[in-house]
Design an enzyme around this catalytic site. Structure first.
Site, short mmCIF file in Angstrom:
data_model
loop_
_atom_site.label_atom_id
_atom_site.label_comp_id
_atom_site.label_asym_id
_atom_site.label_seq_id
_atom_site.Cartn_x
_atom_site.Cartn_y
_atom_site.Cartn_z
N ARG A 1 -73.57 68.87 53.06
CA ARG A 1 -73.93 70.25 53.44
C ARG A 1 -74.63 70.26 54.80
NH1 ARG A 1 -78.13 73.48 49.71
NH2 ARG A 1 -79.34 71.62 50.24
N GLU B 1 -81.22 53.78 27.11
CA GLU B 1 -82.12 53.21 28.14
C GLU B 1 -83.57 53.63 27.88
OE1 GLU B 1 -80.62 54.01 32.17
OE2 GLU B 1 -82.66 54.60 32.70
N TYR B 2 -83.77 54.88 27.51
CA TYR B 2 -85.12 55.36 27.17
C TYR B 2 -85.68 54.54 26.01
CZ TYR B 2 -85.45 59.87 29.75
OH TYR B 2 -85.57 60.84 30.70
N ALA C 1 -77.25 67.62 40.18
CA ALA C 1 -76.56 68.18 39.01
C ALA C 1 -77.00 69.63 38.80
CB ALA C 1 -76.90 67.35 37.78
N ASN D 1 -75.20 63.39 37.62
CA ASN D 1 -75.63 63.29 36.22
C ASN D 1 -75.47 64.65 35.53
OD1 ASN D 1 -76.32 60.74 35.46
ND2 ASN D 1 -78.41 60.87 36.29
N ARG E 1 -86.28 72.92 -2.21
CA ARG E 1 -85.43 73.95 -1.58
C ARG E 1 -84.83 74.87 -2.64
NH1 ARG E 1 -81.02 72.21 0.55
NH2 ARG E 1 -80.82 73.79 2.18
N SER F 1 -73.57 54.73 36.43
CA SER F 1 -74.89 54.16 36.14
C SER F 1 -75.16 52.95 37.01
CB SER F 1 -74.98 53.74 34.67
OG SER F 1 -76.23 53.12 34.46
N HIS G 1 -75.89 56.67 27.11
CA HIS G 1 -76.36 55.46 27.79
C HIS G 1 -77.81 55.64 28.25
CE1 HIS G 1 -77.35 53.59 31.65
NE2 HIS G 1 -76.62 52.55 31.29
N ASN G 2 -78.09 56.77 28.87
CA ASN G 2 -79.45 57.00 29.35
C ASN G 2 -80.44 57.12 28.19
OD1 ASN G 2 -78.11 57.15 31.78
ND2 ASN G 2 -79.37 58.80 32.56
N LYS H 1 -72.36 58.78 29.30
CA LYS H 1 -73.40 58.44 30.28
C LYS H 1 -74.75 58.97 29.79
CE LYS H 1 -75.46 57.35 34.20
NZ LYS H 1 -76.67 58.12 34.36
P1 NBP Z 1 -79.87 64.45 44.93
O1 NBP Z 1 -79.71 64.64 43.48
O2 NBP Z 1 -81.24 64.40 45.49
O3 NBP Z 1 -79.07 65.62 45.67
C1 NBP Z 1 -79.08 65.70 47.08
C2 NBP Z 1 -77.70 66.05 47.57
O4 NBP Z 1 -77.26 67.31 47.02
C3 NBP Z 1 -77.69 66.24 49.08
O5 NBP Z 1 -76.48 65.74 49.57
C4 NBP Z 1 -77.80 67.76 49.20
O6 NBP Z 1 -77.33 68.24 50.42
C5 NBP Z 1 -76.89 68.16 48.09
N1 NBP Z 1 -77.00 69.58 47.72
C6 NBP Z 1 -77.99 70.25 47.08
BR1 NBP Z 1 -79.57 69.52 46.56
N2 NBP Z 1 -77.72 71.54 46.89
C7 NBP Z 1 -76.51 71.71 47.42
C8 NBP Z 1 -75.69 72.85 47.55
N3 NBP Z 1 -76.04 74.03 47.04
N4 NBP Z 1 -74.50 72.70 48.18
C9 NBP Z 1 -74.13 71.52 48.68
N5 NBP Z 1 -74.88 70.39 48.59
C10 NBP Z 1 -76.05 70.50 47.96
O7 NBP Z 1 -79.05 63.17 45.44
P2 NBP Z 1 -78.94 61.71 44.78
O8 NBP Z 1 -80.26 61.23 44.34
O9 NBP Z 1 -78.15 60.91 45.76
O10 NBP Z 1 -78.07 61.97 43.46
C11 NBP Z 1 -76.75 62.46 43.51
C12 NBP Z 1 -76.26 62.64 42.08
O11 NBP Z 1 -76.27 61.37 41.45
C13 NBP Z 1 -77.15 63.54 41.22
O12 NBP Z 1 -76.37 64.31 40.35
C14 NBP Z 1 -78.01 62.60 40.45
O13 NBP Z 1 -78.42 63.10 39.19
C15 NBP Z 1 -77.10 61.43 40.29
N6 NBP Z 1 -77.91 60.19 40.24
C16 NBP Z 1 -77.51 59.21 39.49
C17 NBP Z 1 -78.24 58.06 39.43
C18 NBP Z 1 -77.76 56.99 38.61
O14 NBP Z 1 -78.44 56.02 38.37
N7 NBP Z 1 -76.57 57.12 38.16
C19 NBP Z 1 -79.38 57.85 40.15
C20 NBP Z 1 -79.76 58.84 40.93
C21 NBP Z 1 -79.01 60.01 40.96
P3 NBP Z 1 -78.34 68.36 51.68
O15 NBP Z 1 -78.44 66.98 52.25
O16 NBP Z 1 -77.67 69.30 52.58
O17 NBP Z 1 -79.65 68.86 51.17
#
Ligand code: NBP
Length: 476
Positions: free
Chosen positions: A33, A189-190, A76, A102, A446, A128, A185-186, A182
């Site tokens: 974005r 993990e908890y 998410a 997520n 009951r 994950s 899985h989490n 997933k």
């Molecule tokens: P974040 O969850 O912090 O999200 C940041 C990203 O979302 C940026 O690219 C931001 O754009 C974009 N964004 C948002 Br906020 N609102 C938006 C909108 N309305 N339109 C377009 N873009 C938008 O990033 P992350 O920590 O890299 O996580 C990404 C995904 O992966 C999440 O769903 C998260 O839950 C998941 N995750 C998974 C794990 C894992 O272990 N699997 C770990 C961490 C995260 P911007 O730069 O322009 O603000």
């Protein structure tokens, strides 16, 4: 075989996934974005592979060859919907949109229905392994149609972690199945982390060991049945010393465990499905309790404990009992998590291969553990097994450790050390194996207050007792 893919959302997870894809020879079309993230990624890591930065969504979509393959890596919830709403109208029939965030699985079900109606493929993909996994090989759980998996499966498999030559990526099932597993899985993990924390607490309070000494115990445990990523990093965290104060790191960290919500989702879903994931629920509630600082402070002042000092003669035997309690409780937590997957698959009509799932959790993800090999074997050998606990291997392993498990739970209760994970796992185990449960009394209550009826052990049908009258029984 190299391919082309678009990645939109280049915060830490998206950027690392993009780099992983590029390092595996794929052309990665980039979009975020705010352009600054795209530029920063290309500037810092552009030399790692074939990146094509784009500035607008239209430019991003136009740059991709058909059928387009796009993975969304944004926050998410509403941000994911916003991105889908912007991109989907620009796509053409047969293009594939993946969501690697997520997402709550019910959102994925909803999005799959809407996008399928538009002739698009939607692949809700559980990923994950955190940042490190995204870069070096995560465990990947894609849902969606088999046709969509044919288009993107090889790409995803190429960047996944590899164990015994197998990629930690498999087509989990239709629609929301990937995000559902997933989520579970989490949840596991908890539970795993709660049990590890209880084991640490018992060794510290029971034996007065230092965090570093307990770290050594965990490092030793990591060479046996318990060998896993979480046990390995527990040793690392416990051995870590705070640079500023010289105190053990765990002593300078505030004892309030935070949560982002996937554990809570797991329990909410389990409640809907009627699956007793008590280990995961206790772990979520233990974190909640840790965060109730005011209540804890008030209680610390006034609530009396047992007033005993835990006097343990045989230190080695106690350490072994804690290990046994940890292992047995962990088996219970995984058994419960897989029960939820079985029930979820049944409820939502997904064909989930639990053996394949256990295999892809052996690498890349946070709960990776040697014993997932065993779990995969159980589901291969006994696809109809009703619970992991009755399988020969796990039954023998848990029963070998049951004495230590019981001693630890009883000792903790006597000495006032909270062990919600160990205790609830043991109660679950005893509940499963009990010949009779006191649920019959609950049925009686009951029936008395609500005429809810009951069944009898000796004949078919439903019955009601005329409690307010002469106590005779009538068919319901
Ligand atoms: P974040 O969850 O912090 O999200 C940041 C990203 O979302 C940026 O690219 C931001 O754009 C974009 N964004 C948002 Br906020 N609102 C938006 C909108 N309305 N339109 C377009 N873009 C938008 O990033 P992350 O920590 O890299 O996580 C990404 C995904 O992966 C999440 O769903 C998260 O839950 C998941 N995750 C998974 C794990 C894992 O272990 N699997 C770990 C961490 C995260 P911007 O730069 O322009 O603000």
């Amino acid at each position: 075989m190299s391919d082309q893919i678009g990645v939109t959302g280049l915060a830490v997870m998206g950027a690392n996934l993009a780099r992983n894809l590029a390092r595996h020879g794929h052309q990665v079309v980039l979009h975020n974005r705010s352009q600054a993230r795209t530029d920063a990624l290309v500037e810092a890591h552009g030399s790692e592979g074939d990146f094509v930065p784009t500035g607008s969504v239209a430019d991003f979509v136009q740059t991709l060859q058909r059928p387009r393959k796009i993975i969304i890596m944004v926050k998410a919830g509403a941000p994911t919907d916003a991105v889908i709403d912007e991109i989907a109208p620009l796509l053409e029939e047969g293009d594939v949109l993946m969501d690697g965030g997520n997402a709550l699985f019910t959102d994925t079900v909803r999005r799959t229905e809407a996008l399928t109606a538009q002739g698009l493929h939607f692949v809700g993909t559980g990923i994950s392994g955190g940042e490190e996994g995204a870069l070096n090989g995560p465990s990947i759980m894609p849902g969606g149609s088999a046709e969509a998996y044919e288009l993107v499966g090889p790409l995803l498999e190429s960047i996944a972690a590899v164990v015994d030559g197998e990629p930690c990526c498999t087509h989990v099932g239709e629609s929301g199945a990937g995000h559902f597993v997933k989520m579970v899985h989490n949840g596991i993990e908890y539970a795993d982390m709660q049990l590890i924390a209880e084991a640490y607490d018992l060794l510290r309070q029971g034996l007065g060991m230092s965090p570093a000494e307990i770290g050594d115990v965990f490092a030793d445990w990591n060479t046996g049945d318990l060998s896993s990523y979480l046990i390995e990093i527990t040793a690392q965290v416990l051995r870590h010393t705070d640079a500023e104060t010289g105190a053990p790191f765990v002593d300078v960290v505030v004892d309030e465990a935070e949560q982002k919500g996937t554990g809570r989702w797991t329990v909410q879903s389990a409640l809907d499905l009627g699956v007793p994931v008590s280990g995961i629920a206790e772990a979520v509630f233990a974190r909640a309790l840790s965060g109730h600082r005011e209540q804890r402070r008030a209680a610390q002042q006034v609530l009396p404990g047992p007033g005993t000092t835990w006097d343990i003669d045989d230190r080695d035997a106690f350490v072994e009992s804690v290990r046994q309690a940890l292992y047995a409780s962990k088996v219970v937590a995984y058994a419960q998590g897989f029960d939820q997957i079985t029930q979820g698959a049944d409820q939502y009509g997904w064909d989930i291969d639990r053996a394949a799932l256990a295999r892809i959790w052996r690498g890349g993800c946070i709960i990776r553990a040697d014993f997932l090999d065993r779990i995969a074997q159980v589901f291969t050998d006994e696809p109809d097994v009703t619970t992991l606990l009755t399988n020969d291997y796990f039954r023998a392993a848990v029963s070998a450790g049951q004495e230590g498990w019981r001693q630890v739970v009883a000792g903790a209760a006597r000495n006032g050390v909270p062990v919600p994970g160990f205790g609830s796992a043991l109660s679950y185990y005893d509940g499963l194996r009990a010949e009779r449960l006191p649920a019959s009394l609950i049925q009686g209550l009951r029936d008395l207050f609500g005429a809810h009826t009951y069944q009898r052990v000796d004949k078919e049908g439903s019955f009601h007792t005329m409690w307010g009258e002469d106590g005779r029984e009538v068919p319901a």
